[in-house]
Design an enzyme around this catalytic site. Structure first.
Site, PDB file in Angstrom:
ATOM      1  N   TYR A   1      -0.883  -8.613  10.114  1.00  0.00           N
ATOM      2  CA  TYR A   1      -1.595  -9.779   9.798  1.00  0.00           C
ATOM      3  C   TYR A   1      -2.398 -10.413  11.002  1.00  0.00           C
ATOM      4  O   TYR A   1      -3.599 -11.192  10.788  1.00  0.00           O
ATOM      5  CB  TYR A   1      -0.670 -10.534   9.202  1.00  0.00           C
ATOM      6  CG  TYR A   1      -0.287  -9.959   7.714  1.00  0.00           C
ATOM      7  CD1 TYR A   1      -0.999  -9.986   6.650  1.00  0.00           C
ATOM      8  CD2 TYR A   1       1.094  -9.220   7.499  1.00  0.00           C
ATOM      9  CE1 TYR A   1      -0.617  -9.486   5.265  1.00  0.00           C
ATOM     10  CE2 TYR A   1       1.572  -8.672   6.426  1.00  0.00           C
ATOM     11  CZ  TYR A   1       0.578  -8.865   5.228  1.00  0.00           C
ATOM     12  OH  TYR A   1       0.819  -8.180   4.186  1.00  0.00           O
TER      13      TYR A   1
ATOM     14  N   GLY B   1      -7.171   1.272   5.773  1.00  0.00           N
ATOM     15  CA  GLY B   1      -7.740  -0.022   5.740  1.00  0.00           C
ATOM     16  C   GLY B   1      -7.938  -0.488   4.165  1.00  0.00           C
ATOM     17  O   GLY B   1      -8.456  -1.594   4.072  1.00  0.00           O
TER      18      GLY B   1
ATOM     19  N   GLY C   1      -4.843  -2.232   2.790  1.00  0.00           N
ATOM     20  CA  GLY C   1      -4.257  -3.207   3.198  1.00  0.00           C
ATOM     21  C   GLY C   1      -5.229  -4.459   3.516  1.00  0.00           C
ATOM     22  O   GLY C   1      -5.201  -5.422   3.012  1.00  0.00           O
ATOM     23  N   LYS C   2      -6.091  -4.150   4.528  1.00  0.00           N
ATOM     24  CA  LYS C   2      -7.143  -5.185   5.018  1.00  0.00           C
ATOM     25  C   LYS C   2      -8.034  -5.599   4.008  1.00  0.00           C
ATOM     26  O   LYS C   2      -8.084  -6.566   3.808  1.00  0.00           O
ATOM     27  CB  LYS C   2      -7.860  -4.499   6.065  1.00  0.00           C
ATOM     28  CG  LYS C   2      -8.953  -5.351   6.825  1.00  0.00           C
ATOM     29  CD  LYS C   2      -9.539  -4.551   7.965  1.00  0.00           C
ATOM     30  CE  LYS C   2     -10.741  -5.394   8.379  1.00  0.00           C
ATOM     31  NZ  LYS C   2     -11.512  -4.853   9.558  1.00  0.00           N
TER      32      LYS C   2
ATOM     33  N   GLY D   1      -2.671   2.699   6.718  1.00  0.00           N
ATOM     34  CA  GLY D   1      -3.463   3.100   7.898  1.00  0.00           C
ATOM     35  C   GLY D   1      -5.008   3.723   7.549  1.00  0.00           C
ATOM     36  O   GLY D   1      -5.634   4.024   8.318  1.00  0.00           O
TER      37      GLY D   1
ATOM     38  N   VAL E   1       0.830  -1.040   0.028  1.00  0.00           N
ATOM     39  CA  VAL E   1       0.003   0.065   0.151  1.00  0.00           C
ATOM     40  C   VAL E   1       0.845   1.323   0.099  1.00  0.00           C
ATOM     41  O   VAL E   1       1.895   1.388   0.878  1.00  0.00           O
ATOM     42  CB  VAL E   1      -0.898  -0.049   1.275  1.00  0.00           C
ATOM     43  CG1 VAL E   1      -1.775   1.287   1.307  1.00  0.00           C
ATOM     44  CG2 VAL E   1      -1.960  -1.138   1.402  1.00  0.00           C
TER      45      VAL E   1
END
Length: 140
Positions: free
Chosen positions: A112, A82, A84-85, A80, A74
């Site tokens: 993770y 969201g 990547g999530k 920070g 990212v």
């Protein structure tokens, strides 16, 4: 932010992918190698803010019960938020019957863990660049 998720490799600027990966210190493979890796993956995710590539990820799999997640990146300005999530969850949803493994960059294990991943007690790796991976903290 005006985020758009793309789940295929069509119309991707592979030089932009390589630059994104470099910006988060994930290897230095040239664009054509990144393209081959993503095109040979079972699942891919590209996240754009309008036309700017801000996140990527891929998974390799047997499509049945095993998958491995790689190349989650990212853009630093978008971390920070969201993204990547979203990338990881999208990859996992695309392979719903699979177990997942990955190796995290040192210091990113907590990210993770929040998504349900746990450290493997018997995980092993054999890398072509053994010393480089040891120096970066991936292996003993």
């Amino acid at each position: 932010m005006d985020l758009r998720i793309q789940k295929d490799c069509s119309n991707i600027d592979w030089h932009e992918v390589s630059q994104l990966m470099l910006s988060v210190n994930i290897g230095s493979f040239p664009a054509e190698i990144r393209q081959k890796a993503f095109e040979n993956s079972a699942s891919v995710v590209f996240v754009f803010d309008k036309d700017k590539l801000v996140g990527v990820g891929r998974a390799v799999s047997d499509y049945t019960y095993e998958a491995a997640i790689y190349d989650i990146a990212v853009h630093p300005e978008y971390q920070g938020k969201g993204i990547g999530k979203t990338i990881v969850q999208t990859l996992m949803e695309s392979l719903p019957t699979c177990n997942f493994i990955l190796y995290a960059a040192p210091g990113k294990e907590g990210f993770y863990a929040k998504l349900g991943f746990r450290k493997l007690k018997t995980g092993m790796g054999l890398f072509r660049k053994k010393e480089y991976m040891r120096e970066r903290g991936f292996t003993d």
